[in-house]
Design a protein around this motif. Sequence first.
Motif, PDB file in Angstrom:
ATOM      1  N   ARG A  44       0.828  -1.216   0.000  1.00 19.04           N
ATOM      2  CA  ARG A  44       0.000   0.000   0.000  1.00 19.04           C
ATOM      3  C   ARG A  44       0.858   1.261   0.000  1.00 19.04           C
ATOM      4  NH1 ARG A  44      -4.487  -1.906   4.555  1.00 19.04           N
ATOM      5  NH2 ARG A  44      -5.613  -3.363   3.180  1.00 19.04           N
ATOM      6  N   LEU A  47       1.905   2.320  -3.509  1.00 14.33           N
ATOM      7  CA  LEU A  47       0.912   2.743  -4.489  1.00 14.33           C
ATOM      8  C   LEU A  47       1.128   4.223  -4.812  1.00 14.33           C
ATOM      9  CD1 LEU A  47      -1.659   1.772  -6.018  1.00 14.33           C
ATOM     10  CD2 LEU A  47      -2.985   2.777  -4.147  1.00 14.33           C
ATOM     11  N   LYS A  49       0.900   8.149  -5.550  1.00 19.06           N
ATOM     12  CA  LYS A  49       0.110   9.141  -4.831  1.00 19.06           C
ATOM     13  C   LYS A  49      -1.231   9.428  -5.501  1.00 19.06           C
ATOM     14  CE  LYS A  49       0.370  13.863  -3.010  1.00 19.06           C
ATOM     15  NZ  LYS A  49       1.220  15.075  -2.896  1.00 19.06           N
ATOM     16  N   ARG A  52      -3.536   6.668  -4.472  1.00 19.00           N
ATOM     17  CA  ARG A  52      -3.672   6.620  -3.012  1.00 19.00           C
ATOM     18  C   ARG A  52      -4.491   7.807  -2.509  1.00 19.00           C
ATOM     19  NH1 ARG A  52       1.323   6.239  -1.979  1.00 19.00           N
ATOM     20  NH2 ARG A  52       1.768   8.316  -1.129  1.00 19.00           N
ATOM     21  N   SER A  53      -4.228   8.977  -3.046  1.00 21.60           N
ATOM     22  CA  SER A  53      -4.960  10.171  -2.611  1.00 21.60           C
ATOM     23  C   SER A  53      -6.424  10.108  -3.023  1.00 21.60           C
ATOM     24  CB  SER A  53      -4.302  11.424  -3.188  1.00 21.60           C
ATOM     25  OG  SER A  53      -2.974  11.565  -2.725  1.00 21.60           O
ATOM     26  N   VAL A  94      -8.014   0.527  -1.832  1.00 24.40           N
ATOM     27  CA  VAL A  94      -8.663   1.516  -2.692  1.00 24.40           C
ATOM     28  C   VAL A  94      -9.955   0.920  -3.233  1.00 24.40           C
ATOM     29  CG1 VAL A  94      -6.544   2.696  -3.391  1.00 24.40           C
ATOM     30  CG2 VAL A  94      -7.367   0.751  -4.739  1.00 24.40           C
TER      31      VAL A  94
END
Length: 308
Positions: A44, A47, A49, A52-53, A94
Amino acid sequence: MRHVPQVRRPAVAGAALAVAGALLLTGCGGDGPAAASDPVKDIRAKLPKAQRSAGVLRIGMDVNLEPVEFRGQDGKPAGLDPELAAALGRILDVRIEIVDTPFDKLLPNLQGKQFDVAMSAISDIRQRREGLDENGKQVNPGVDFVDYFIAGASIVVPKGNPKGIKTLDDLCGKTISLQQGTTQDDIATRQVAVCARTGRQLTVHRFDSDAKALAEIASGAAAAGVNDFPVAAYAAKTTDGGNRFELTGAQSTSNPYGIAVRKTDTDLRDTLSKAVDQLIRSGEYDKILGKWNVSAGAAQNAVVNGGI
């Protein structure tokens, strides 16, 4: 549509590494053993940004190919790829958003950044990796693949095989139907040239969905079709209670299905590769394949660009 290096799944070492002197002596009391790394947490953290964001991974998929991807009775995507995608989403923490896209538009739309990756029974082949057209000319940047499943191509014929078809050469002089833009389309294109040399023309009817191609075989307008083994086997088993189609001959051109990633997105590619490996190690991968009766296509580990 899909040989990957057969690498064994990682095994846990049973013996500890020998340390010179057996003990490392220090001037103060030693700390306890370092905490074991959490593989899922590590994945994780890698991953990119952007995903992830956003908390979402957008996946292009042609939801029209039972049992690999199709719409269930509730209208939602179901099948092998949606379930594998959902499992990868849990590993990556996610949400998975599937963008339903015609198969022949998947890679162009991926290049156009309409989604993050494409996952739709896409065979990892050199032409797609290098962005080549049918004449070998580069027409786009190509893509990288994270290979996760192996499937050969099969010939589908009406039940009883009335034309006695057993090989690709037996298709010469006949009409076949298939989904356009697939590896089977490439196989058929090559076979057209082979048949031309024998003086027996092969006619290929191309459709925008596998269902339409199968319907033409069922109607008798086509003598046969060429399809991915999992899809062909599922159609033979389930259509009209197994009384409409059968498979004939041996599978050909075994290639892996791959998750397609833009070549510039190397971090995302490598993170997905680690996530697929984790899914395989966890045992959930085998359970999903077993549910859809496609365990014969199990990969032993993720491979990047392992197709022929």
